[in-house]
Design a protein around this motif. Structure first.
Motif, PDB file in Angstrom:
ATOM      1  N   ASN A  51       0.809  -1.213   0.000  1.00  0.00           N
ATOM      2  CA  ASN A  51       0.000   0.000   0.000  1.00  0.00           C
ATOM      3  C   ASN A  51       0.845   1.267   0.000  1.00  0.00           C
ATOM      4  O   ASN A  51       0.428   2.309  -0.508  1.00  0.00           O
ATOM      5  N   GLN A  72      -6.326  -3.163   3.454  1.00  0.00           N
ATOM      6  CA  GLN A  72      -5.933  -1.894   2.844  1.00  0.00           C
ATOM      7  C   GLN A  72      -5.419  -2.065   1.421  1.00  0.00           C
ATOM      8  O   GLN A  72      -5.745  -1.275   0.530  1.00  0.00           O
ATOM      9  N   PRO A 105      -8.376   3.867   1.853  1.00  0.00           N
ATOM     10  CA  PRO A 105      -7.270   2.925   2.010  1.00  0.00           C
ATOM     11  C   PRO A 105      -5.956   3.629   2.308  1.00  0.00           C
ATOM     12  O   PRO A 105      -5.617   4.624   1.668  1.00  0.00           O
TER      13      PRO A 105
END
Length: 781
Positions: free
Chosen positions: A270, A372, A642
């Motif tokens: 992420n 996420q 996210p």
């Protein structure tokens, strides 16, 4: 064991010695046979029902009631529109597994303490009487929340043990159910918050229309992800698509198909996506028209009402949110190990080469905050306008929208309680009163701890679950779970923790219907190839006997034989599929294919006509910001947009000083999860070894093939090392699925990755964080 004892147990002495007599260096076949050697070979079309990423046509070549060899589909033209469904090494080696001398041959019950692995043979009547008596007692005393059917994927057929047990227990008052899967818990839970569904993938034949394909932890060469997935990627590459693999491992998919490999530290995906978004925003590369029209929460101008200023995704990325940290490529480089120049180039490529497909595998979401990364991919797909178009990909779960209907055996559970498939240890220890804060659904709180476990065709009660040592210790306590029933082919690690073990028939000894896993427009008929060996029984037959003991025989069977139920499934499937073959023709051919004129594009209708086809979200839009997540009021671990969240036992954890290697467990081409681990032919394909980078090996004075100790505070594994440049420094990988085989000191000698993993469910999905482990590796002298 003498012949009198065998006769008492209704075991044929000849059968008991059959497998021992079959073993030959070049395969398994009878040295002596009471059958005529002049019998002609017959070819039986069938398939595999274990939880493989593919579902293929395999052909059993049978002579004298024995499978002599296995081939695969070769009787139709292999065309681009309809490639053959050819089996891989796993099913091609199935004879080696089927005729293994360690196969379970008769029912057994535990003797001694649970977990000692000591069993004695019993009759089927005694086994079923024991199960029925305990089921009656525990249901009466504790209710349906005490009866748990364990997540198990060793038999994925439409007529599997779990299907029949759910049908019976539903008629007996119900049982504690589960949601999610060990493979996809986080992405299945998170993706719907963006799109309202998990079905976000185009059909694979559309990949030829992509200019750029980014494989984020996606390795179909080994994990398959639907038969022929690698073939469709090959066609895309042939059509001119550039393919990039982002993965800690230079996977076989990357070797065969990728133009570029970008290694990345596990749990940090992420951070990479955030930095790519930063580049797009600061260079004005995002598709702002698409974002304004279809999305909610990208910027402050398109936020839900009532949300305080500063909580949009754009503000988070630019460092204008609560953490005040701009998500620059420099910031991401320090976390991910991906050079800043690579991040900038990758962001520009994805933004400017439209249509592009960011395809997410399931490995990256199996970590501490895997929810996420699932949603992070959906944001980039939206920012680049690659949702709902040919050659694009909406990301997230990626399950295909198009899926032919295949009927299922009817069953109903009157008990609405559900737990995450991963949280059953909590339900054993503190089930009574356990509520939504621990992932319980369907009820305010559970009324009982788990007291009876049916583990039918699975290895998740110790081997495939995290913290194998701790889990085994929990199950050894007979005051907690009072009965564990396992049905399987072998004395697996999970079977050794059971009280009653039932020998299952083999997939070539029964008829069933199977569908593809993930992608594929077909359904397969599994024909019975040979008679069942020993006292192994089909699930329907022994659960039918159990229903008789519970007074539910007529209700359970409806007067149908197993063959009648298969005909029922075919008829119900044909009702919704004009042109579907009759039972006899389906059985003879072994396969039915759905043929489509054009690819299926996820969300095509929503993009072309958003007024009449809103997304299945509360707002009807793509929700980059989720009000539902915001209202959970856990913004640190469950943010509304996210975010990169630094994982416990990730590269930034202080424990890295003591345990500096991130250890993951990749899927191996030699196994289907833990199935095939005891198959000698597949051991030749790929021995169980820990994969270590050359630099890490050099600093530890390791040579290829050395025995090494991989350890952390939860346990120790000793196994050989494979030294390679095909894994990034600071990361090691042990192929997941190796059987847990501890020695007298509790040290695992086979290479079960879950000796090292931690039991800590993820915050939203209560899922499996098995790629979140820090270890040290040392040479064993």
């Amino acid at each position: 064991m003498n012949k009198d004892k065998l006769k008492l147990l209704n075991i044929d002495y000849k059968d008991l010695n059959f497998i021992r007599d079959l073993i030959q260096e070049d395969g398994f076949y009878p040295l002596e046979s009471n059958f005529s050697m002049d019998e002609e070979e017959k070819i039986v079309p069938t398939s595999g029902s274990h939880n493989c990423g593919g579902r293929c046509i395999i052909k059993a070549h049978v002579k004298n009631n024995r499978v002599m060899r296995i081939s695969t589909e070769d009787d139709i033209p292999d065309t681009e529109k309809m490639p053959q469904l050819r089996g891989c090494l796993r099913c091609r080696s199935y004879r080696n597994r089927m005729y293994n001398c360690d196969r379970l041959k008769y029912p057994m019950k535990r003797r001694g303490k649970r977990g000692e692995g000591k069993f004695e043979p019993i009759s089927w009547d005694e086994a079923l009487d024991t199960i029925a008596d305990n089921l009656k007692r525990l249901m009466y005393k504790y209710g349906p929340d005490s009866i748990y059917i364990q997540y198990a994927t060793g038999n994925e057929g439409k007529l599997s043990e779990n299907v029949w047990m759910k049908r019976l227990l539903g008629m007996y008052g119900g049982y504690l159910s589960y949601y999610g899967t060990y493979s996809t818990a986080c992405t299945q839970a998170a993706t719907p918050y963006t799109f309202g569904t998990i079905y976000t993938g185009n059909s694979r034949e559309d990949w030829v229309n992509s200019k750029l394909i980014i494989l984020l932890g996606f390795n179909p060469a080994d994990t398959i992800h639907g038969t022929n997935t690698s073939y469709y990627l090959k066609m895309a590459k042939k059509a001119g698509a550039r393919i990039i693999s982002i993965d800690p491992i230079y996977s076989n998919t990357a070797v065969a198909l990728a133009d570029e490999w970008i290694p990345i530290r596990p749990t940090t995906d992420n951070a990479l996506l955030d930095a790519m978004a930063y580049v797009m925003i600061t260079e004005n590369l995002q598709d702002q028209t698409f974002l304004d029209k279809y999305c909610l929460g990208f910027d402050e101008e398109h936020m839900p009402p009532g949300i305080p200023y500063g909580n949009s995704y754009k503000n988070y990325v630019l460092g204008k949110g609560s953490d005040k940290i701009p998500k620059t490529p420099v910031w991401a480089e320090a976390i991910t190990g991906v050079p800043r120049e690579t991040i900038i180039r990758l962001a520009r490529e994805y933004a400017l080469n439209k249509p592009g497909a960011l395809i997410q595998g399931f490995g990256p979401q199996r970590h501490a905050y895997g929810e996420q990364i699932a949603r992070g991919g959906t944001v980039l797909a939206s920012m680049t306008g690659n949702v709902g178009i040919s050659g694009g990909w909406a990301s997230g779960t990626g399950y295909p929208v198009r899926e032919g209907y295949v009927a299922s055996i009817p069953h109903y559970n009157p008990n609405k309680s559900k737990i995450s498939m991963f949280s059953w240890p909590d339900a054993i220890i503190r089930g009574k009163g356990m509520g939504s804060n621990l992932g319980v659904r369907g009820t305010d709180k559970l009324s009982s701890n788990i007291k009876l476990i049916f583990n039918l065709g699975g290895n998740c009660i110790v081997n495939q679950h995290t913290d194998s040592n701790g889990t085994a210790k929990l199950l050894e306590n007979e005051d907690l779970v009072e009965l564990i029933v396992t049905s399987d082919h072998f004395l697996t690690a999970s079977a050794k923790l059971s009280d009653i073990i039932l020998p299952a028939d083999d997939m070539m000894e029964r008829e069933d219907i199977v569908t593809p896993w993930g992608f594929g427009d077909y359904v397969l008929f599994m024909n019975k190839a040979v008679d069942t060996l020993f006292q192994c029984r089909n699930a329907y037959k022994w659960i039918e006997d159990l229903s008789r003991r519970l007074g539910l025989l007529e209700k359970f069977t409806e007067g149908k034989s197993l063959d009648d139920w298969i005909k029922y499934l075919v008829a119900k499937t044909a009702d919704k599929n004009p042109g579907f073959p009759c039972y006899e023709n389906f059985k003879k051919k072994g396969v039915y294919r759905w043929i489509y004129d054009e690819p299926c594009i996820a969300f095509k209708k929503q993009i072309e006509d958003p007024v009449n086809n809103p997304f299945s979200t509360p707002s009807g839009k793509i929700e980059i910001f989720s009000t539902k997540l915001w209202k959970m009021n856990n913004h640190k671990e469950i943010p509304a947009v996210p975010k990169y969240i630094s994982a416990w036992e990730g590269p930034e954890d202080l424990q890295a000083e003591k345990y500096p290697i991130q250890c993951i467990g990749h899927h191996s081409k030699r196994r289907v999860h833990s199935t095939f681990d005891n198959t000698s032919w597949m051991e030749e394909v790929e021995p169980q070894r820990v994969i270590v980078n050359c630099e890490d090996a050099k600093s530890r004075e390791l040579q290829d093939g050395d025995m090494v100790k991989v350890h952390n505070d939860r346990g120790t594994i000793i196994l050989p090392v494979k030294i390679t440049s095909r894994i990034m420094p600071g990361v090691a990988s042990i192929p997941q699925g190796g059987w847990w085989i501890p020695d007298e000191k509790g040290i695992d000698r086979r290479g079960c990755i879950n000796v090292l993993t931690r039991y800590k469910p993820t915050p939203l999905a209560f899922g499996n964080p098995s790629h979140t482990s820090l270890v040290e590796i040392e040479k064993v002298y």
